[in-house]
Design a protein around this motif. Sequence first.
Motif, short mmCIF file in Angstrom:
data_model
loop_
_atom_site.label_atom_id
_atom_site.label_comp_id
_atom_site.label_asym_id
_atom_site.label_seq_id
_atom_site.Cartn_x
_atom_site.Cartn_y
_atom_site.Cartn_z
N SER A 61 -3.83 -14.11 -5.27
CA SER A 61 -4.01 -12.87 -4.20
C SER A 61 -4.11 -11.69 -4.63
CB SER A 61 -3.34 -13.23 -3.02
OG SER A 61 -1.98 -13.18 -3.18
N LYS A 62 -3.46 -11.25 -6.08
CA LYS A 62 -2.89 -10.04 -6.34
C LYS A 62 -4.40 -9.37 -6.96
CE LYS A 62 0.11 -7.49 -9.49
NZ LYS A 62 1.32 -7.71 -10.35
N GLU A 63 -5.14 -10.29 -7.50
CA GLU A 63 -6.40 -9.79 -7.92
C GLU A 63 -7.36 -9.26 -6.91
OE1 GLU A 63 -9.19 -12.26 -10.00
OE2 GLU A 63 -9.78 -13.31 -8.06
N GLY A 64 -6.97 -9.86 -5.39
CA GLY A 64 -7.83 -9.56 -4.36
C GLY A 64 -7.53 -8.43 -3.80
N ILE A 65 -6.37 -7.88 -4.08
CA ILE A 65 -5.93 -6.58 -3.68
C ILE A 65 -6.72 -5.40 -4.36
CG2 ILE A 65 -4.24 -4.73 -3.76
CD1 ILE A 65 -2.15 -7.10 -3.40
N MET A 66 -6.99 -5.62 -5.68
CA MET A 66 -7.87 -4.97 -6.51
C MET A 66 -9.35 -5.07 -6.02
SD MET A 66 -8.39 -2.64 -9.03
CE MET A 66 -6.98 -2.62 -10.14
N HIS A 67 -9.75 -6.32 -6.06
CA HIS A 67 -11.25 -6.38 -5.43
C HIS A 67 -11.50 -5.88 -4.48
CE1 HIS A 67 -11.40 -8.66 -9.21
NE2 HIS A 67 -11.48 -9.97 -8.59
N GLY A 77 7.02 -1.76 1.23
CA GLY A 77 6.16 -2.70 1.10
C GLY A 77 5.83 -2.86 -0.48
N TYR A 78 5.00 -3.92 -0.68
CA TYR A 78 4.68 -4.48 -1.79
C TYR A 78 3.95 -3.47 -2.87
CZ TYR A 78 2.10 -7.79 -5.38
OH TYR A 78 1.91 -8.41 -6.49
N PRO A 79 4.51 -2.92 -3.79
CA PRO A 79 4.18 -1.79 -4.80
C PRO A 79 2.89 -1.78 -5.26
CG PRO A 79 6.46 -2.70 -5.55
CD PRO A 79 5.97 -3.64 -4.47
N THR A 80 2.17 -2.97 -5.35
CA THR A 80 0.89 -3.13 -5.61
C THR A 80 -0.19 -2.40 -5.05
OG1 THR A 80 1.33 -5.07 -7.07
CG2 THR A 80 -1.00 -4.66 -6.67
N TYR A 81 0.08 -2.37 -3.60
CA TYR A 81 -0.83 -1.75 -2.80
C TYR A 81 -0.93 -0.05 -2.95
CZ TYR A 81 0.55 -5.78 0.40
OH TYR A 81 0.70 -6.70 0.79
N THR A 82 0.16 0.60 -3.43
CA THR A 82 -0.02 1.86 -3.92
C THR A 82 -0.56 1.96 -5.43
OG1 THR A 82 2.08 2.33 -2.61
CG2 THR A 82 1.60 3.85 -4.53
N SER A 83 -0.13 1.21 -6.34
CA SER A 83 -0.84 1.29 -7.56
C SER A 83 -2.14 1.16 -7.65
CB SER A 83 0.22 0.60 -8.46
OG SER A 83 0.11 -0.99 -8.06
N VAL A 84 -2.65 0.15 -7.00
CA VAL A 84 -4.33 -0.07 -6.99
C VAL A 84 -4.91 1.00 -6.25
CG1 VAL A 84 -5.81 -1.83 -5.79
CG2 VAL A 84 -3.87 -2.78 -7.29
N THR A 85 -4.23 1.26 -5.15
CA THR A 85 -5.13 2.49 -4.52
C THR A 85 -5.20 3.69 -5.28
OG1 THR A 85 -3.97 1.77 -2.31
CG2 THR A 85 -4.53 4.15 -2.41
N LYS A 86 -3.98 3.98 -6.15
CA LYS A 86 -4.18 5.28 -7.01
C LYS A 86 -5.31 5.06 -8.05
CE LYS A 86 0.43 6.86 -6.21
NZ LYS A 86 1.89 7.30 -6.71
N ILE A 107 -8.90 2.00 4.67
CA ILE A 107 -7.96 0.65 4.61
C ILE A 107 -6.63 0.69 5.05
CG2 ILE A 107 -7.06 -0.96 2.83
CD1 ILE A 107 -9.42 -1.12 1.50
N MET A 108 -6.03 -0.30 5.86
CA MET A 108 -4.59 -0.33 6.18
C MET A 108 -4.47 -1.87 5.46
SD MET A 108 -3.13 -0.19 10.02
CE MET A 108 -0.87 -0.30 10.18
#
Length: 382
Positions: free
Chosen positions: A102-108, A126-135, A169-170
């Motif tokens: 599902s982590k790749e899904g955050i990027m996709h 929250g899960y740090p990946t949401y922030t890093s991918v957004t940036k 997106i939220m």
Amino acid sequence: MIQPAKRLDTVQEYYFSKKLREVRGLAAAGKPIINMGIGSPDLQPPTEVLEAIQNSLGDASAHKYQSYQGLPELRNAIAAFYKNKFSVDSNPENEILPLMGSKEGIMHISMAFLNEGDKVLIPNPGYPTYTSVTKLVGAEPLFYNLSDETNWQPDFTALEAQDLTDVKIMWVNYPHMPTGTNATLETFEKLVDFGKKHHILIINDNPYSFILNDKPISILQVEGAKDIALELNSLSKTFNMAGWRVGMLLGNATFINEVLKVKSNMDSGMFYGIQKGAIEALQLSDDWFLAQNKIYEERRNLIWQLADKLDAVYSKNSTGLFVWAKIPEGKKSEEVTDAVLYDNDIFITPGTIFGSQGEGYIRFSLCVTTDVIKEAISRFDK
């Protein structure tokens, strides 16, 4: 000298990548380190799953490129699983997309829907990946605070008071990581209404659905949710298949097709044998969940004893693979976790890596055996 892309200026190396190097260094120096930091399941996948992948290796198509949308049988199994566990109907032809975790899904998803300058609502903590991918995709994080005063549920009054201009997106994550709090159908209903009102795509990241959770729910259970919401899920935690990288995305066909445009340019399909194993996992009876949760319950009871040694306060209603605990007033999360690491050779996670709202909290993983947890407790007794 070749310079890295400017997008990398917006992100740092993942905390665990950096900290675990230090932990490995201490272990290499002879320290008896106990790692309670990360949620990588230490239990084995189901025997039936291992047999399924082994038996698949001789199939004629086992080693060819696979469909970007996964095997039809896998999509059918996901649809049946969601129908059985959540009473959610999904069309396996166009409303389900298997993912390599599902982590790749955050990027996709981010690449499919975000333009440079768009804003994204992200939970804090929250899960740090949401922030890093957004940036990384050039969008702007806009944090919404969660707290124990509201049982880590979104404060919709505070959300409405924010400037929601350009929010696209939220991200929502229930059961919540790191706190272990479950959502309620009321929360999901409010989220769907909020998304429709402001034309914001709501994405619930739901990989902890069945860990120590008697009432797993999906945002897609809410009437009309598919109009504005997507849901990510994963086999990593539920079936001890973290390294297999099997996830899934569910939602309406239009949203799924946009994500597929990104995914089909990023990989060449999931390995056939892994898909066969995933199919087997999704068809297991509830006896599997009961057996897993019995193990995790025993571990959690011991982790609570360990948290008591640090005078930390925790909720006994939490779900998931972690125990989230509040440390005594006036103490700092990283100071506490570093002291435990250097004085007791135990690595636990400071709440601050999940956002500013994590200050004053620490997180223990349940992915360690009872004997190891007992050893950790004994180190404080000594």
